[in-house]
Design an enzyme around this catalytic site. Structure first.
Site, mmCIF file in Angstrom:
data_model
loop_
_atom_site.group_PDB
_atom_site.id
_atom_site.type_symbol
_atom_site.label_atom_id
_atom_site.label_comp_id
_atom_site.label_asym_id
_atom_site.label_seq_id
_atom_site.Cartn_x
_atom_site.Cartn_y
_atom_site.Cartn_z
ATOM 1 N N LYS A 1 0.710 -1.298 0.048
ATOM 2 C CA LYS A 1 0.020 -0.035 -0.034
ATOM 3 C C LYS A 1 0.919 1.126 0.088
ATOM 4 O O LYS A 1 0.435 2.107 -0.731
ATOM 5 C CB LYS A 1 -1.037 0.169 1.263
ATOM 6 C CG LYS A 1 -1.727 -1.021 1.252
ATOM 7 C CD LYS A 1 -3.015 -0.926 2.433
ATOM 8 C CE LYS A 1 -2.015 -1.096 3.810
ATOM 9 N NZ LYS A 1 -1.468 -2.400 3.771
ATOM 10 N N ARG B 1 -10.161 0.773 9.339
ATOM 11 C CA ARG B 1 -9.473 -0.617 9.466
ATOM 12 C C ARG B 1 -10.407 -1.344 10.287
ATOM 13 O O ARG B 1 -10.095 -2.327 10.591
ATOM 14 C CB ARG B 1 -8.134 -0.169 10.397
ATOM 15 C CG ARG B 1 -7.072 -0.213 9.641
ATOM 16 C CD ARG B 1 -6.022 -0.312 10.633
ATOM 17 N NE ARG B 1 -5.003 0.467 9.780
ATOM 18 C CZ ARG B 1 -3.793 -0.023 9.889
ATOM 19 N NH1 ARG B 1 -3.213 -1.134 10.653
ATOM 20 N NH2 ARG B 1 -2.970 0.614 9.371
ATOM 21 N N ARG C 1 11.544 -4.912 5.071
ATOM 22 C CA ARG C 1 11.154 -3.610 4.753
ATOM 23 C C ARG C 1 12.277 -2.656 5.561
ATOM 24 O O ARG C 1 12.653 -2.773 6.420
ATOM 25 C CB ARG C 1 9.727 -3.274 5.116
ATOM 26 C CG ARG C 1 9.515 -1.634 5.247
ATOM 27 C CD ARG C 1 7.890 -1.557 5.177
ATOM 28 N NE ARG C 1 7.300 -1.937 6.476
ATOM 29 C CZ ARG C 1 5.877 -2.050 6.456
ATOM 30 N NH1 ARG C 1 5.051 -1.513 5.434
ATOM 31 N NH2 ARG C 1 5.336 -2.567 7.679
ATOM 32 N N ARG D 1 11.278 -0.730 10.964
ATOM 33 C CA ARG D 1 10.060 -0.295 12.062
ATOM 34 C C ARG D 1 10.052 -1.344 13.097
ATOM 35 O O ARG D 1 10.461 -2.620 13.003
ATOM 36 C CB ARG D 1 8.789 -0.205 11.230
ATOM 37 C CG ARG D 1 8.495 0.906 10.811
ATOM 38 C CD ARG D 1 7.279 0.937 9.742
ATOM 39 N NE ARG D 1 6.087 0.458 10.364
ATOM 40 C CZ ARG D 1 4.893 0.092 9.894
ATOM 41 N NH1 ARG D 1 4.842 0.647 8.710
ATOM 42 N NH2 ARG D 1 3.992 -0.590 10.471
HETATM 43 P P1 ADP Z 1 0.485 -1.594 9.365
HETATM 44 O O1 ADP Z 1 -0.679 -1.491 8.673
HETATM 45 O O2 ADP Z 1 1.625 -2.300 8.929
HETATM 46 O O3 ADP Z 1 0.128 -2.503 10.671
HETATM 47 P P2 ADP Z 1 0.425 1.181 9.653
HETATM 48 O O4 ADP Z 1 1.866 2.061 9.624
HETATM 49 O O5 ADP Z 1 -0.529 1.374 8.851
HETATM 50 O O6 ADP Z 1 1.067 -0.233 9.962
HETATM 51 O O7 ADP Z 1 0.057 1.515 10.870
HETATM 52 C C1 ADP Z 1 1.038 1.515 12.169
HETATM 53 C C2 ADP Z 1 0.324 1.131 13.609
HETATM 54 O O8 ADP Z 1 -0.568 2.515 13.786
HETATM 55 C C3 ADP Z 1 -0.820 0.178 13.690
HETATM 56 O O9 ADP Z 1 -0.241 -1.013 14.068
HETATM 57 C C4 ADP Z 1 -1.828 0.771 14.687
HETATM 58 O O10 ADP Z 1 -1.225 0.751 15.947
HETATM 59 C C5 ADP Z 1 -2.095 2.197 14.291
HETATM 60 N N1 ADP Z 1 -3.103 2.539 13.349
HETATM 61 C C6 ADP Z 1 -2.711 3.055 11.855
HETATM 62 N N2 ADP Z 1 -3.742 3.373 11.363
HETATM 63 C C7 ADP Z 1 -4.756 3.084 12.335
HETATM 64 C C8 ADP Z 1 -6.219 3.044 12.314
HETATM 65 N N3 ADP Z 1 -6.910 3.392 11.110
HETATM 66 N N4 ADP Z 1 -6.873 2.817 13.336
HETATM 67 C C9 ADP Z 1 -6.352 2.264 14.591
HETATM 68 N N5 ADP Z 1 -5.048 2.333 14.484
HETATM 69 C C10 ADP Z 1 -4.246 2.529 13.556
HETATM 70 P P1 ADP Z 2 2.319 -1.988 3.081
HETATM 71 O O1 ADP Z 2 2.118 -0.633 3.250
HETATM 72 O O2 ADP Z 2 0.867 -2.392 2.652
HETATM 73 O O3 ADP Z 2 2.452 -2.592 4.350
HETATM 74 P P2 ADP Z 2 4.664 -1.769 1.882
HETATM 75 O O4 ADP Z 2 4.241 -0.678 0.604
HETATM 76 O O5 ADP Z 2 5.385 -0.748 2.909
HETATM 77 O O6 ADP Z 2 3.489 -2.158 2.324
HETATM 78 O O7 ADP Z 2 5.632 -2.828 1.383
HETATM 79 C C1 ADP Z 2 6.200 -3.732 2.135
HETATM 80 C C2 ADP Z 2 7.593 -4.211 1.866
HETATM 81 O O8 ADP Z 2 7.225 -4.978 0.560
HETATM 82 C C3 ADP Z 2 8.365 -3.006 1.420
HETATM 83 O O9 ADP Z 2 9.531 -3.518 1.947
HETATM 84 C C4 ADP Z 2 8.205 -2.883 -0.313
HETATM 85 O O10 ADP Z 2 9.384 -2.265 -0.621
HETATM 86 C C5 ADP Z 2 8.257 -4.387 -0.399
HETATM 87 N N1 ADP Z 2 7.077 -4.277 -1.594
HETATM 88 C C6 ADP Z 2 6.054 -3.535 -1.942
HETATM 89 N N2 ADP Z 2 5.545 -3.933 -3.099
HETATM 90 C C7 ADP Z 2 6.250 -4.950 -3.762
HETATM 91 C C8 ADP Z 2 5.946 -5.987 -4.804
HETATM 92 N N3 ADP Z 2 5.188 -5.788 -5.500
HETATM 93 N N4 ADP Z 2 7.093 -6.906 -4.756
HETATM 94 C C9 ADP Z 2 7.971 -6.874 -3.855
HETATM 95 N N5 ADP Z 2 8.056 -6.293 -2.824
HETATM 96 C C10 ADP Z 2 7.327 -5.239 -2.391
#
Ligand code: ADP
Ligand code: ADP
Length: 213
Positions: A14, A89, A128, A161
């Site tokens: 994403k 979410r 990542r 992260r």
């Molecule tokens: P990921 O989707 O990889 O877990 P994000 O970067 O989107 O990570 O979000 C990191 C953290 O921020 C989540 O684990 C949660 O604690 C919080 N967060 C983000 N978006 C939301 C949301 N829409 N509602 C509640 N918590 C959220």
């Molecule tokens: P999300 O926001 O859904 O958690 P990210 O965009 O942060 O996902 O991507 C997660 C990891 O996967 C990152 O290290 C990114 O560079 C890698 N990545 C994203 N898209 C692809 C893809 N199409 N093929 C391989 N690796 C990818």
């Protein structure tokens, strides 16, 4: 005007796709996760409150998150469209954003569902790396920077992260499948969902999303 919601499990790409889409369509990329991490790194009052949730990979309470989204949507740059990533979410958040947009006489016009099997996201998340200054996303194998550990765009240091550990990834994915995935059906009923194969290369996924938009 593009009003897009990107949805998919952690590691589906994403953030990676959002960066390019925001540039291509000149719309802001609104990521609640990025906003929360910013507050935490600046150690604001809100940042301190968020820490216990975000560091544990648990959802931040809906009322806190909704306030953040309201403020963000009220900024001028959202007038010509936006790209949401990471919000809503759960069903309650989806209902809240629907009402919020309705009051502004808007709706999402595209919900892009990035589809990928659970087994493939672990390796993506473990590798990542993110730029500490601009937030650009890399992968040590799939999308490495030119110089190890350094951002190509601004020379910032890349970091891993804190929530990208095996245990926290498992708990975040669990939350995704139980609470977030049902939202896709909520928007399917409105006929605005497009499924995209997120296992393809980054550029191929981008091309497929562009076809839909
Ligand atoms: P990921 O989707 O990889 O877990 P994000 O970067 O989107 O990570 O979000 C990191 C953290 O921020 C989540 O684990 C949660 O604690 C919080 N967060 C983000 N978006 C939301 C949301 N829409 N509602 C509640 N918590 C959220
Ligand atoms: P999300 O926001 O859904 O958690 P990210 O965009 O942060 O996902 O991507 C997660 C990891 O996967 C990152 O290290 C990114 O560079 C890698 N990545 C994203 N898209 C692809 C893809 N199409 N093929 C391989 N690796 C990818």
């Amino acid at each position: 005007m593009q009003k897009i919601l990107l949805i998919g499990p952690q590691g589906s790409g994403k953030g990676t796709q959002a960066e390019q889409l925001a540039k291509t369509y000149s719309i802001p990329h609104i990521s609640t996760g990025d906003i929360f991490r910013q507050h935490m790194s600046e150690k604001t009052e809100l940042g301190k409150l968020l820490e216990s949730f975000v560091n544990e990979g648990k959802l931040v309470p809906n009322d806190v998150t909704l306030e953040i989204i309201k403020e963000r949507l009220a900024q001028d740059d959202c007038a010509n469209g936006f790209l949401f990533d990471g919000y809503p979410r759960n069903i309650e958040q989806a209902e809240s954003i629907d009402v919020l947009l309705e009051n502004l006489e808007m709706t999402f016009n595209h919900v892009i569902s990035l589809e990928i099997p659970r087994e493939l996201v672990i390796e993506r998340l473990e590798g990542r790396r993110t730029c500490a200054s601009c937030g650009k996303i890399y992968h040590i194998r799939f999308n490495p920077p030119i110089i190890d550990g350094i951002c190509d765009d601004d020379g910032g240091k890349l970091y891993q992260r804190e929530d990208d550990t095996i245990e926290k990834i498992a708990s975040r994915l669990e939350t995704y499948y139980t609470q977030t995935e049902p939202i896709i059906d909520h928007y399917r009923e409105k006929g605005i969902v497009s499924e995209i194969d997120a296992t393809l290369d980054i550029s191929e996924v981008f091309a497929k999303i562009q076809e839909v938009l």
